[in-house]
Enzyme design. Structure first.
Site, PDB file in Angstrom:
ATOM      1  N   GLY B  22      46.581  37.334  34.773  1.00  0.00           N
ATOM      2  CA  GLY B  22      45.477  37.720  35.642  1.00  0.00           C
ATOM      3  C   GLY B  22      45.594  36.980  36.952  1.00  0.00           C
ATOM      4  N   VAL B  27      48.072  34.460  29.915  1.00  0.00           N
ATOM      5  CA  VAL B  27      47.899  34.367  28.469  1.00  0.00           C
ATOM      6  C   VAL B  27      49.271  34.241  27.823  1.00  0.00           C
ATOM      7  CG1 VAL B  27      46.950  35.465  26.415  1.00  0.00           C
ATOM      8  CG2 VAL B  27      45.839  35.805  28.618  1.00  0.00           C
ATOM      9  N   ASP B 136      33.053  44.230  32.396  1.00  0.00           N
ATOM     10  CA  ASP B 136      34.459  44.519  32.699  1.00  0.00           C
ATOM     11  C   ASP B 136      35.081  45.366  31.599  1.00  0.00           C
ATOM     12  OD1 ASP B 136      36.660  44.538  34.280  1.00  0.00           O
ATOM     13  OD2 ASP B 136      37.257  42.468  33.907  1.00  0.00           O
TER      14      ASP B 136
END
Lengths: 347, 499
Positions: B22, B27, B136
Site C-alpha cells: 500500500g 504486507v 473502504d
C-alpha cells in the site's frame, strides 16, 4: 431460553434487573452444570446487547431519552456497574465490547440533569483501581481502558486517578510491547493530563519533581538507543514529547512551564532530542525547545548553554526543514534563530 | 475462550516474500516461529505516516477486538524500530482484485460473485452492528484464504460511530477511494453512516462482475463529478445480459443515491440473489485451483505494470496505472480541494464526447453548469461547518497561544500565519478549512493543538502531506515512480552540543 411466544417487550428497568441477576450469578461462579452456565452467559450477552441498543439506538431507531434515563437510573440504583466490571473477564469478547460501550455511554446520561454515574463513581472510587490495573492484562486492557477514559470525564474521578499511585504506572503502560494497549494507555494518560485544566495544573505543581524526573528519564532513554531493545521504544518518546508540548503550552500550566524552561537539565535533554535520527522527534523536540529560546527571562546557565552552542544550533536550524512548507514552523524557527543570534553572554 | 497467544516482538517472526503493498504499508508472508504457523504481517512505517497516529492506533484496536469469520482480525501488534507490525492470519488466495487481475480480467461468474458478496455482507453486518463503518469496501480488500474463506480486510480508514460513548449519528470525514465512494461521502452535506458502505458494496459488485470498478479509468476528480451528477452505474451494459435479474436488482438497490433508501446489510442478506451462494470449498475449487502462488502473482503483476510503464505513451496503460495507484493509495487520505476538482474536471470534460465503454447505457446527465455550480456551492459551504460536529471536547479548546513571557512576538507569529493562509487561498491547492474535516478525529487533537499553537505544524504537516501525495500521484501517473519524500534535513550526528 427461547420462548415460543413473543413475550411483550421488556422495559429498560426489567432488562437492567435481569442483567444484574445474571451478573450476580456469574460472579458467584456457582457449581451449576456447565451447559446451564453457558446458557446463562449467552443470555447475559443478549441482555447487554439490548441495553446497548437502547442507549445507542440501532439501524432502525434512534435512542429514546426516557428509556435511556430509566435504564441509567436503575443501573446506578444498585451496584450493577461494579458487578459488570468485576465479571467482565468472564464474558466473551462480543459481550465485553457491548458492556464497554454501555458503560461508556452511561457516563454521559443525565437523570434529572444530574450525571448520576459520577455520583456512583465517587462512592465507588476503588473501581478506578480495577480499571487502571486492567492495563496489566492483555485481554482486558482495551475494555477497561475504554471505560476508564470515559470515567475520567468526571473531574472528581480524574483527580482521584491523578493523585493515586497509578500515575507512576502510566509511564510503564505507555511503553508496553503490545502496540494497541500502549496506544490506549497513552490516550488515557493524555486525557488525564489535559482534560481538566485546573486539576492538572494543581497536580503538576504539587508533583512537579517526580513527574518531570520520570518524564526526563523516559525521554533520555531514547537519546542513546544503541541496543535493539531501546530502539523498539522509539514511539514512546514521541508521544511523550507531543504531550509535553501540549502540557507546557497550556495557559493554565504557565507556572509549570516557566519552571520547566529554566532547568538546564531539561534543556540538555531537549537539545539531545534535536539530534535524534527520527524526523518526527526533531519536530516535536523543536516545539518544546522553542520555549527555552522564547523565554524572556532566561536564567544565566540557560543563556550560557545557548551561547556556547550558538553556531551549532544556528547551523542545525539552517538545515532544519519540514518535508513540506509550513509557515508556522518557519516563523517559529525564524524567531528561535533571532533569539539565539541576539543572545549576549551573561556573567 | 482459550486463545492462542501470539508472541510480541519481531524476533519471533521470520519474514518471507511481500504479498501486498500500500502507500505506507506492505504486507509480508511470515512464519511465527514459536507457534510454527504461517501468518501475514502488515508493516507500517510511522515516519512516513506520522500524521495518522490516531488512525493507526484505532485500526490496531479495532482489528484486535474483531471476532467474526468474515472480518480479518489481527492477532497482535507491536513496534519494531520505526515500524508497526500487525500480525494477522495469512490469506493465501490474496485479494479478489489480485485474482481478477491474474485470471479474470473480465470479471467472475455470477455464482462466485454471490458467494463472495454474501460473506462480505455478513462481515459488514457484524461491523455495522458494532458501529464501525468500514469505509473502504472494494475487491482489493476482500481476502481469500487457502480453503476459500472470505474476509473483509484493511481497517486503515474505518471509523466508529460509537466513538467515546456517544452515538455519533453520522461522520463527516472525507475519505474513500473515489470510484467506490458514496455520493453523500463526497458531498459532505449531512454526513454519512453505515449506508456509505452499502454503496461501496454495490460498486464492488460491479467490480467483481466486470473486472474493474465503473469510472475506474478516469482521474479521481472526474470520478467525483460523475458520481454526483450521473445516474448511478449498474449492470445494464450489453455484456451484462448474462447476469440474472436478481443480481441486477440487488446491485441497483445498493446504488441508490439517497442513502436512506439503501437496504441495511442485515436486510440485504435476505435478498434472493444470495440464494445461489455456495460454500467456501466451492470458492477454493473455483478460484484458487491452478492459480500461481500469491507472491509470484504479485511479482507478475508488478512486472506487468512495469511493462506498461515502459510504454507509457499508450494512454490506456497510463490510465490503468493511474487508477492502480489510486487503488493502492486506497481510501487513505483523499482530500479533495474544490478548486482542484473544478480545474481538473474542466480539463477532462472535453474528452467526454467519446464515451468510454463503461459509459454505455448510463446517462451522461446533461446537468449543465447550473447544477454544478449549485453543487459546488453546497460543497464549499459545508467545508466550513463540517468540522464542527466532531468536536465534543469544547472544554479543551484554548485561546491562541500566548507565552506568558513572549506575548508580543509570538502573537505576531500567529497573525503572520493566518495572513499567509489568506494568501494561499488564491492558489488552487490549499485552504485550511477543507483540510480539517478530513483529519478531524473525535479527540480533536488537531483543532485543539492548532489553537494552542504548538502543533500548528502538525496540521500543516498533514495539509502539505496530503497535497504532496496528490502531486506525487500525478507525477506517478506519468513516470510511474513512487517518490519518497526528500531528505528532511541533514543529520548532525557528528556534532555534539557543549552542555
Amino acid at each position: 431460553m427461547k420462548s415460543l411466544f413473543k413475550s411483550k417487550p421488556k422495559t429498560p428497568v426489567d432488562l437492567v434487573r435481569q442483567t444484574r441477576d445474571l451478573l450476580v450469578y456469574a460472579d458467584l461462579g456457582s457449581d451449576s452444570r456447565e451447559s446451564k452456565r453457558e446458557d446463562k452467559m449467552l443470555e447475559l450477552g443478549k441482555l447487554l446487547r439490548e441495553l446497548k441498543s437502547i442507549l445507542y439506538g440501532n439501524s432502525e431507531a434512534e435512542p429514546v431519552p426516557e428509556a435511556c434515563a430509566q435504564l441509567t437510573q436503575e443501573f446506578f440504583r444498585e451496584n450493577t456497574l461494579r458487578l459488570l466490571i468485576i465479571c467482565l473477564p468472564k464474558l466473551n469478547l462480543e459481550a465485553r465490547k457491548d458492556a464497554t460501550q454501555v458503560v461508556a455511554n452511561l457516563q454521559r446520561q443525565q437523570v434529572q440533569s444530574r450525571l448520576i454515574a459520577c455520583d456512583f463513581l465517587e462512592k465507588n472510587i476503588d473501581l478506578m483501581d480495577i480499571l487502571v490495573s486492567g492495563y496489566e492484562s492483555t485481554d482486558m486492557a482495551l475494555h477497561y481502558g475504554a471505560m476508564l477514559r470515559e470515567c475520567i470525564r468526571h473531574q472528581s474521578v480524574a483527580r482521584y486517578v491523578l493523585e493515586s499511585e497509578h500515575m507512576k504506572k502510566f509511564f510503564d503502560y505507555i511503553q508496553l510491547p503490545n502496540f494497541d494497549i500502549a496506544a490506549d494507555a497513552a490516550a488515557t494518560f493524555k486525557e488525564l493530563l489535559t482534560r481538566h485544566k485546573s486539576t492538572v495544573a494543581e497536580f503538576l505543581s504539587k508533583n512537579y519533581d517526580w513527574f518531570f524526573a520520570e518524564y526526563n528519564s523516559k525521554l533520555l532513554e531514547s537519546t542513546n538507543y544503541i541496543t535493539r531493545r531501546q530502539a523498539v521504544k522509539l514511539r514512546k518518546p514521541l508521544s511523550l514529547l507531543q504531550l509535553l508540548g501540549d502540557i507546557l503550552l497550556d495557559r493554565s500550566n504557565s507556572a509549570v512551564m516557566t519552571r520547566y524552561v529554566s532547568s538546564r537539565d531539561n534543556l540538555r535533554i531537549l537539545m539531545n532530542l534535536l539530534r535524534e535520527s527520527s524526523k518526527s522527534i526533531h519536530i516535536e523536540a523543536f516545539h518544546v525547545f522553542k520555549l527555552f529560546a522564547a523565554n524572556q527571562h532566561k536564567p544565566p546557565d540557560i543563556v550560557s548553554i545557548l551561547v556556547a552552542n550558538r553556531s551549532k544550533l544556528l547551523r542545525l536550524f539552517a538545515d532544519f526543514k519540514t518535508e513540506k512548507e509550513d509557515a508556522q514552523f518557519e516563523a517559529d524557527k525564524a524567531q528561535v534563530v533571532r533569539e539565539i543570534a541576539a543572545l549576549e553572554p551573561k556573567d | 475462550m482459550e486463545k492462542k497467544k501470539y508472541p510480541i516482538g519481531p524476533e519471533h517472526y521470520t519474514l518471507y516474500e511481500e504479498v501486498g503493498q500500500g502507500v505506507s504499508a506492505s504486507v509480508h508472508r511470515a512464519l511465527c516461529v514459536p507457534l510454527d504457523e504461517i501468518v501475514a504481517i502488515k508493516i507500517l512505517d510511522f515516519e512516513r505516516d506520522k500524521a495518522d497516529l490516531n488512525n493507526i492506533s484505532r485500526e490496531a484496536q479495532t482489528m484486535v477486538l474483531v471476532d467474526h469469520p468474515n472480518v480479518l482480525k489481527s492477532h497482535c501488534s507491536f513496534v519494531s524500530d520505526h515500524n508497526l507490525w500487525v500480525v494477522m492470519p495469512f490469506m493465501a488466495g490474496g485479494s479478489c482484485l489480485h485474482i481478477l487481475k491474474a485470471a479474470y480480467p473480465d470479471g467472475f461468474e455470477e455464482v462466485v460473485i454471490a458467494t463472495v458478496l454474501r460473506e462480505v455482507l455478513k462481515g459488514l453486518e457484524y461491523l455495522h452492528h458494532h458501529g464501525h463503518i468500514h469505509r473502504d469496501v472494494k475487491a482489493g480488500n476482500i481476502l481469500i484464504g487457502a480453503r476459500g474463506a472470505i474476509k473483509l480486510g484493511d481497517f486503515g480508514v474505518s471509523a466508529c460511530l460509537f466513538d467515546s460513548g456517544d452515538r455519533q449519528r453520522t461522520r463527516k470525514t472525507f475519505v474513500g477511494t473515489p470510484c467506490w465512494m458514496a455520493p453523500e461521502v463526497m458531498e459532505q452535506l449531512n454526513g454519512y453512516d453505515c449506508k456509505a458502505d452499502i454503496w461501496s458494496f454495490g460498486i464492488t459488485a460491479l467490480e467483481l462482475a466486470h473486472g474493474h470498478a465503473p469510472f475506474s479509468k478516469y482521474p479521481p476528480m472526474k470520478v467525483l463529478l460523475m458520481t454526483l451528477q450521473n445516474a448511478p452505474p449498474g449492470l445494464d451494459y450489453e455484456r451484462d445480459r448474462k447476469f440474472s435479474k436478481s443480481f441486477k436488482q440487488m446491485t441497483a438497490s445498493c446504488l441508490v443515491k439517497d442513502p436512506s433508501k439503501r437496504p441495511s446489510a442485515k436486510k440485504l442478506l435476505k435478498h434472493s440473489f444470495f440464494k445461489q451462494a455456495r460454500s467456501n470449498d466451492y470458492i477454493a475449487r473455483k478460484l484458487l485451483e491452478g492459480l500461481p502462488d500469491l507472491g509470484d502473482r504479485l511479482k507478475a503483476l508488478k512486472t506487468k505494470e512495469e511493462d506498461m510503464l515502459a510504454q507509457k505513451k499508450i494512454p490506456d496503460g497510463q490510465k490503468e496505472e493511474m487508477s492502480h495507484n489510486e487503488y493502492k493509495r486506497g481510501i487513505s487520505d483523499w482530500n479533495f480541494n474544490l478548486e482542484d476538482v473544478k480545474a481538473q474536471a474542466s480539463l477532462i470534460q472535453d474528452e467526454d464526447t467519446i464515451p468510454d465503454r463503461d459509459q454505455e447505457g448510463s446517462s451522461f446527465a446533461a446537468s449543465g453548469i447550473d447544477h454544478e455550480k449549485k453543487l459546488q456551492h453546497q460543497i464549499s459551504s459545508t467545508y466550513h461547518s463540517s468540522q464542527v460536529p466532531d468536536i465534543e471536547d469544547n472544554d479543551i479548546m484554548q485561546s491562541p497561544l500566548s507565552l506568558p513571557f513572549a506575548n508580543s512576538t509570538v502573537n505576531n507569529t500567529t497573525t503572520q500565519y493566518e495572513k499567509s493562509n489568506d494568501d494561499d487561498a488564491n492558489i488552487p491547492s490549499s485552504t485550511h478549512e477543507n483540510q480539517v474535516p478530513q483529519n478531524s478525529s473525535p479527540q480533536q487533537d488537531n483543532i485543539q493543538s492548532s489553537l494552542a499553537g504548538k502543533n500548528v505544524f502538525d496540521i500543516s504537516g498533514r495539509l502539505f502531506d496530503g497535497l504532496g501525495r496528490q502531486a506525487q500521484q500525478r507525477r506517478g501517473s506519468s513516470s510511474g515512480s513512487i517518490n519518497l519524500p526528500d531528505a528532511y534535513f541533514l543529520p548532525v550526528k557528528d556534532e555534539r552540543f557543549d552542555i
